[in-house]
Write an enzyme that holds these catalytic residues in place. Structure first.
Site, PDB file in Angstrom:
ATOM      1  N   ASP A  31       0.884   4.263  -2.559  1.00 24.29           N
ATOM      2  CA  ASP A  31       0.648   5.668  -2.178  1.00 24.29           C
ATOM      3  C   ASP A  31       1.732   6.582  -2.766  1.00 24.29           C
ATOM      4  O   ASP A  31       1.426   7.638  -3.324  1.00 24.29           O
ATOM      5  CB  ASP A  31       0.635   5.814  -0.648  1.00 24.29           C
ATOM      6  N   GLU A  50       0.833  -1.211   0.000  1.00 24.83           N
ATOM      7  CA  GLU A  50       0.000   0.000   0.000  1.00 24.83           C
ATOM      8  C   GLU A  50       0.866   1.259   0.000  1.00 24.83           C
ATOM      9  O   GLU A  50       0.520   2.257  -0.632  1.00 24.83           O
ATOM     10  CB  GLU A  50      -0.933  -0.002   1.212  1.00 24.83           C
ATOM     11  N   HIS A 110      -3.072  -1.121   5.020  1.00 27.87           N
ATOM     12  CA  HIS A 110      -2.793   0.306   4.795  1.00 27.87           C
ATOM     13  C   HIS A 110      -2.149   0.898   6.047  1.00 27.87           C
ATOM     14  O   HIS A 110      -2.458   0.489   7.165  1.00 27.87           O
ATOM     15  CB  HIS A 110      -4.083   1.086   4.509  1.00 27.87           C
TER      16      HIS A 110
HETATM   17 ZN   LIG Z   1      -4.285   0.041  -2.219  1.00 28.84          ZN
END
Ligand SMILES: [Zn+2]
Length: 262
Positions: free
Chosen positions: A165, A161, A224
């Protein structure tokens, strides 16, 4: 990589009846219908129009086995997207989400699938080695971030994640600048330049308030990073952020070491 936006090409029909009497009976009926729908897929070609999320869901996903991205209508509203918002703000919100899902195709997991969705190693050995070194940089970066209870973010569990990002911000920023490259005037709003609006849009999309107990639970189970680190972590790896806001080299948001995977 394919993408679908808003709603699926083919609507699902729900061929089961709810008895309307008890929640439990309805849940069991829905589970049975979903199970038989899944079992009916065996031996048939993959249906690429079968979505893993409902249309009103405020989320998006990348599916490595289809090499495709899906953006349900639910996420195409503020704070991610608005027809009334500037290009810069929309690209900081929804643009980063699109870049995030695209980068999932090349994160630590997506990179293990080839273009048609098969689990195949398609990497040159040298490139793969570089990729692993760069991935470790992101693991170390996020492992240093504190959470409310005194613990730290789990950099290994969240690396996919976090790569998405960082890559999402980079892609959306490139896209936003391309979209505005021939604009005659740039729009200053509330004293903020368009570049600053892009980063404000990104930060506002992930604005959240979470109790320490929930944050602790999420750090143990959620792939996340906590919202604060989704924003600050990605921006600490984005040199343009420091330039746009005038952060001095070596300061908190302009660290000397910045991870670059993509
Ligand atoms: Zn994702």
């Amino acid at each position: 990589m394919s993408y679908q936006i808003g709603f699926p090409r083919k609507w699902r029909t729900y061929g089961f009846k709810l008895d309307g009497k008890t929640w439990a009976a309805n849940a069991l009926a829905a589970n049975a219908a979903e199970r038989s729908r899944d079992l009916a897929k065996i031996g048939k070609p993959v249906d690429k129009d079968d979505w893993g999320m409902t249309v009103p869901t405020v989320n998006a996903y990348y599916d490595p086995q289809l090499n495709g991205m899906v953006f349900p209508a639910g996420i195409l509203q503020p704070p991610f997207y608005s027809v009334d918002a500037s290009v810069a703000v929309n690209m900081g919100g929804m643009g980063v989400v699109v870049g995030h899902e695209l980068t999932h195709g090349f994160d630590d997991q997506g990179a293990q699938y080839d273009a048609v969705g098969n689990l195949t190693n398609w990497w040159q050995p040298d490139t793969e080695k570089q990729f692993k070194t760069r991935t470790q940089c992101v693991v170390d970066q996020y492992s240093a971030y504190p959470i409310a209870d005194g613990g730290k973010v789990n950099g290994a569990n969240t690396v996919g994640e976090n790569i998405a990002d960082i890559g999402g911000v980079k892609l959306a920023l490139t896209g936003y600048r391309a979209l505005r490259s021939s604009a005659p005037d740039t729009i200053v709003a509330d004293g903020f330049t368009e570049d600053q609006q892009f980063f404000l849009g990104f930060g506002q999309a992930w604005c959240a308030k979470v109790r320490p107990e929930l944050e602790k639970l999420m750090v143990a189970s959620d792939p996340h990073s906590p919202a604060q680190w989704r924003v600050n972590g990605a921006l600490q790896a984005t040199p343009e952020f420091a330039k746009v806001w005038g952060c001095k080299a070596g300061s908190k948001m302009a660290p000397a070491k910045q991870c670059v995977v993509w």
